[in-house]
Design an enzyme around this catalytic site. Structure first.
Site, short mmCIF file in Angstrom:
data_model
loop_
_atom_site.label_atom_id
_atom_site.label_comp_id
_atom_site.label_asym_id
_atom_site.label_seq_id
_atom_site.Cartn_x
_atom_site.Cartn_y
_atom_site.Cartn_z
N LYS A 1 0.82 -1.23 0.00
CA LYS A 1 0.00 0.00 0.00
C LYS A 1 0.84 1.27 0.00
O LYS A 1 0.48 2.25 -0.63
CB LYS A 1 -0.97 0.01 1.18
CG LYS A 1 -0.36 -0.11 2.55
CD LYS A 1 -1.45 -0.16 3.61
CE LYS A 1 -0.86 -0.36 5.01
NZ LYS A 1 -0.23 -1.69 5.16
N ARG B 1 12.04 -8.15 3.60
CA ARG B 1 12.34 -6.71 3.55
C ARG B 1 13.59 -6.38 4.37
O ARG B 1 13.83 -6.93 5.43
CB ARG B 1 11.16 -5.89 4.07
CG ARG B 1 9.96 -5.95 3.18
CD ARG B 1 8.98 -4.81 3.40
NE ARG B 1 8.52 -4.65 4.77
CZ ARG B 1 7.44 -3.93 5.10
NH1 ARG B 1 6.75 -3.32 4.15
NH2 ARG B 1 7.07 -3.84 6.35
N ARG C 1 13.83 -4.73 10.05
CA ARG C 1 13.06 -4.07 11.09
C ARG C 1 12.48 -5.11 12.04
O ARG C 1 12.10 -6.20 11.62
CB ARG C 1 11.91 -3.27 10.47
CG ARG C 1 12.35 -1.98 9.84
CD ARG C 1 11.26 -1.23 9.09
NE ARG C 1 9.88 -1.64 9.35
CZ ARG C 1 8.86 -1.30 8.58
NH1 ARG C 1 9.07 -0.57 7.50
NH2 ARG C 1 7.64 -1.68 8.86
N ARG D 1 0.92 -8.60 14.16
CA ARG D 1 0.38 -7.47 13.38
C ARG D 1 -0.81 -7.91 12.53
O ARG D 1 -1.81 -7.21 12.42
CB ARG D 1 1.48 -6.89 12.49
CG ARG D 1 2.57 -6.16 13.25
CD ARG D 1 3.80 -5.94 12.39
NE ARG D 1 3.54 -5.03 11.27
CZ ARG D 1 4.36 -4.90 10.24
NH1 ARG D 1 5.45 -5.63 10.15
NH2 ARG D 1 4.08 -4.04 9.28
#
Length: 203
Positions: free
Chosen positions: A11, A118, A151, A162
């Site tokens: 997004k 990531r 991260r 999450r």
């Protein structure tokens, strides 16, 4: 215009591209929160602790920060946003803020694959993905030579937390916007350019 979707749906990438294409501002609560988490203030420390554990920022803090940003001249007219509202309470408090909302759909398997791949540069903030956009030299930022890191909220346990939180809180938000007739679903597992073209054609 609001772009929504679970973590890893792309997004932020879609929102940034859309804002650039339309020549209007981009607003991301995720980026705002991560920047604030670096500040040695009580609020900064609170946000950092929540992010590291995979929890969402509380409604009161989120709405306060969003409203402060929306007071800036750049956001007086059109803008593209992502990262909020995260629950029905926030959606109702920001009820008349959006004209069009695009929901990026994606499977949990694909989400886990994307997020655990990531990597980010702690120095210049450049983003990489080991699957789709790997650095030229393994583990090293292409732009400043710093060592890339993962991260904490992109590690498996944090991702699971999450996603669980997202599912519980966001479905009522989607239903809320769907009832208003402004929510459009978009297949988020296709190539970036294909998704961008579809969104542009539906604006």
């Amino acid at each position: 215009i609001l772009i929504v979707g679970p973590q890893g749906s792309g997004k932020s990438t879609r929102a940034k591209l859309l804002a650039k294409k339309l020549g209007i501002p981009y607003l991301s609560t995720g980026e705002i929160f991560r920047q604030m988490a670096k500040e040695p203030t009580p609020l900064g420390k609170k946000i950092k602790n929540l992010i590291d554990k995979g929890f969402l920022i509380d409604d009161k803090t989120t709405i306060k920060i969003v409203k402060e940003y929306l007071k800036k001249p750049a956001f007086k007219l059109d803008f593209v946003a992502e990262g909020f509202p995260r629950n029905l309470t926030q959606a109702k408090m920001l009820k008349k803020l959006f004209d069009k909302i695009f929901y990026l759909t994606i499977s949990q398997k694909e989400i886990m694959k994307r997020l655990t791949s990531r990597r980010v540069c702690p120095n210049c903030k450049a983003n990489f993905n080991l699957l789709t956009q790997p650095p030229k030299k393994e583990g090293i930022c292409d732009y400043c030579g710093a060592k890339l890191v993962q991260r904490k909220d992109d590690q498996k346990e944090a991702i699971k937390k999450r996603l669980e939180t997202y599912r519980n809180l966001t479905q009522p938000v989607l239903d809320f916007y769907r009832q208003q007739g402004i929510l459009k679903e978009v297949d988020g597992e296709r190539p970036i350019n294909t998704i961008s073209k579809e969104i542009l054609s539906r604006i």
